[in-house]
Design an enzyme around this catalytic site. Sequence first.
Site, PDB file in Angstrom:
ATOM      1  N   LYS A  31       3.140  -1.065  -5.934  1.00 42.78           N
ATOM      2  CA  LYS A  31       1.902  -1.418  -5.218  1.00 42.78           C
ATOM      3  C   LYS A  31       0.721  -1.385  -6.172  1.00 42.78           C
ATOM      4  O   LYS A  31       0.599  -0.433  -6.963  1.00 42.78           O
ATOM      5  CB  LYS A  31       1.708  -0.420  -4.071  1.00 42.78           C
ATOM      6  CG  LYS A  31       0.533  -0.706  -3.144  1.00 42.78           C
ATOM      7  CD  LYS A  31       0.479   0.339  -2.016  1.00 42.78           C
ATOM      8  CE  LYS A  31      -0.597   0.023  -0.987  1.00 42.78           C
ATOM      9  NZ  LYS A  31      -0.589   0.996   0.134  1.00 42.78           N
ATOM     10  N   SER A  38      -0.663  -1.328   4.423  1.00 41.91           N
ATOM     11  CA  SER A  38      -1.283  -1.972   3.291  1.00 41.91           C
ATOM     12  C   SER A  38      -0.287  -2.292   2.168  1.00 41.91           C
ATOM     13  O   SER A  38      -0.593  -3.106   1.309  1.00 41.91           O
ATOM     14  CB  SER A  38      -2.361  -1.042   2.744  1.00 41.91           C
ATOM     15  OG  SER A  38      -1.801   0.163   2.275  1.00 41.91           O
ATOM     16  N   SER A  63       0.890   2.807   6.323  1.00 40.45           N
ATOM     17  CA  SER A  63       1.029   1.705   5.364  1.00 40.45           C
ATOM     18  C   SER A  63       2.375   1.584   4.673  1.00 40.45           C
ATOM     19  O   SER A  63       2.605   0.640   3.932  1.00 40.45           O
ATOM     20  CB  SER A  63      -0.067   1.799   4.303  1.00 40.45           C
ATOM     21  OG  SER A  63      -1.294   1.382   4.839  1.00 40.45           O
TER      22      SER A  63
END
Lengths: 443, 443
Positions: A73, A142, A166
Amino acid sequence: MGKSLEYSTIEELSKLLSSLEISTKELALHLLDRSEKLDPDLNVWVTMNPNLEIETYSQGNTSQLAGIPMGIKDIYCTRDMKTTCCSPIYEKYEPGYDAQTVKMLRDAKAVIMGKTVTTQFACGDPPPTKNPWNLSRTPGGSSSGSAVGVASGMFPAALGSQTAGSVLRPASYNGVVGFKPTYGLVSRQGVFPVALSLDTMGWFTRSVKDAAILLRYLSGYDAEDKDSVKVDTKSYISNTEPISRPPYIGIVEDFYYENSDRSTMKTFALLLAKLSKAGAIIETANTQLDFDSILKSHRVIMNCEAANTHKDNYEIRPDDFAPRVKEIIENGLNTPAHTYIQSKHFQQNYTRQVSKLSKKYDALIMPTSLSAAPTTETTGEPIFQAPWTMAGVPAISLPYELDDDGMPLGVQIISNHFNELNLLSTSMWIESVVNFTHKPPLI
Amino acid sequence: MGKSLEYSTIEELSKLLSSLEISTKELALHLLDRSEKLDPDLNVWVTMNPNLEIETYSQGNTSQLAGIPMGIKDIYCTRDMKTTCCSPIYEKYEPGYDAQTVKMLRDAKAVIMGKTVTTQFACGDPPPTKNPWNLSRTPGGSSSGSAVGVASGMFPAALGSQTAGSVLRPASYNGVVGFKPTYGLVSRQGVFPVALSLDTMGWFTRSVKDAAILLRYLSGYDAEDKDSVKVDTKSYISNTEPISRPPYIGIVEDFYYENSDRSTMKTFALLLAKLSKAGAIIETANTQLDFDSILKSHRVIMNCEAANTHKDNYEIRPDDFAPRVKEIIENGLNTPAHTYIQSKHFQQNYTRQVSKLSKKYDALIMPTSLSAAPTTETTGEPIFQAPWTMAGVPAISLPYELDDDGMPLGVQIISNHFNELNLLSTSMWIESVVNFTHKPPLI
């Protein structure tokens, strides 16, 4: 090979690599090729590792992660790639060092394929990433790119992070396993924060076993993370197996049943029947939790701490923040300290309640999300995942069935703090019962 | 008896009581009589225990505290007396239960003589209590009555509490021992809070040994105190003796030397010479601490948490708060959450710095206060004590000399978290070297 490389697990790939049936280079190039084909539609990547070909040669064979390609990420710092947080403010930011977890992956000889799309600053603004099951649906946020990359066969595992929901929500929306360990068990050093009382590192895999393998390599005390906890992590997660007796499972009905859509309710009921038939002892957990207050306190803590995180940038470049991040910061800046303190006290008491509740069972279960993935103007509601992030207990989401529209649904499974052993072995048992084998309708 | 009853230590009294040389009743009535003579001048008491005579008969002999009369700061709840916090709002408040520490004292058969004057809500407003060494000087705050009661021979020990410097400062001003254990080691359940990140229970005694005896009876995990820490407390404080080798002592010069008055500086230098001559290895500690930021953060945390504590009462009865409490609440109410969060992060980092620093020495020492007790329009400055409260490390103040005006001065001694053993044994060594035997000029 019984399974295509692109949908193999870490466990399977590790065997192929260590027996030299494939080389790390072969695997990496195969997945890179798949990435290049799918990414124009899915938008998983922010930055591909420019050194990938070199790295793939540096195979070690003492580690189960040796040669395993992974997505990271884009809020985790990396020594050789930008870390943009998908924000215009950091679009050229090159930290020049690895986050502690990235370093641990490299030490284990994993191959860092590149940086995956995050919603801006890991908050709630929709990302460019698409859901591989249906491009008109959100992949969730996210950790959008990390979830979709695992779901679409670009890499077998990826790092994400969870402040509300997330990791587990995108896992559920994309039909993969999403795991978040106990707060304090995995270092957050070198990861751009949202809210430090809540932020927890986590990951996406294709099996519970793979989640356990990553936990073995990534857990451990780190003095550089102020909330890191000193616990012996190696012993209890070294070789997780499915629980050997019928698990004792509590269902969290309150709040979850009243907020789930019909398709989720119906499918979840069938799941319970299936688990029960397979031998699980299932009962309604008497939670006595005040979910409205939990979510309200969670929101206050997140807003205030995020405001503290972003304050300096926000003062200079307010227009470079996306609407949902902006709203969080504004709310946080306007919250008085005593409201925050009350929420922190609430969190402490609530955490004890959850600990007490979860002690009774091998695991507590509930739907991971209100529904399958909604459309792309939102990343979906985090209200089903946030309570367990706030309590700091370990949580996992497994795909267990498709809904009437052919979209995956996830079951969320939680356990007590540092009780990853029971959580993972119970989850493996559930995983073997549900035997989810659906794949997104891609090439 | 070598010493008058009124100035004996717990250790001495315990021997007299267990050998039946005196009875608990005799002792209690003797001290009660002294209290009644002195209190019109000193104002130590808020409430005397109406059951005192009954309690004195319930002597046990298995505990070193059996029959020992004690004063309790009037913010500790008591089942049989009011707990007023010296505030008009609580002037009739009868909690009907004992704070955990009061319960522990009663279980150990100590005699609860009554409730002692606190400054209003344990903040900085001057109390009616007078300093027994000179009635025109402040006794310090906030544990004023407890300190003066021990100093003037009303009782051998008393409970207080410290959020900035409310145990060690009055100890220093009144020429007694003041001790505050590691944050989290002694329960705060049932004690009216000031600011929960800082509040630490503590006590006044006439010797270090007595402070250690109380620690043995009062430490331990309590699930009802959200910041209570699970540590094995019994082993390392069971029988504290003076350190058997010359202690290795670090002096904290930065900030302390520049803010001490001339009389303190001069006397402290003589103390160092005395300790050095007695064999101590003394060096300047390289603290690298930013005391301005420490005190600023301490103030923010205290204001915000105190505002949270008092908010509901303050909305209804603002005029019933004393000026200093009012100022704290107003400041706290007007502080945004992100400022508080920054201070909390500062506190965490700073706490690690202090831990690292103090690990090097048996103890760190410095003057307890800027000067001897100032006049009565103030309770004195807490800036010398607050840094160690904020770091949560154990701290003790010993009287070591009189200044030119005949007022006592204290040396503050600190050590690392949960390192009470070294702190107390080093302090006993220092105590034996300084041999402070002065008494206030009373009847």
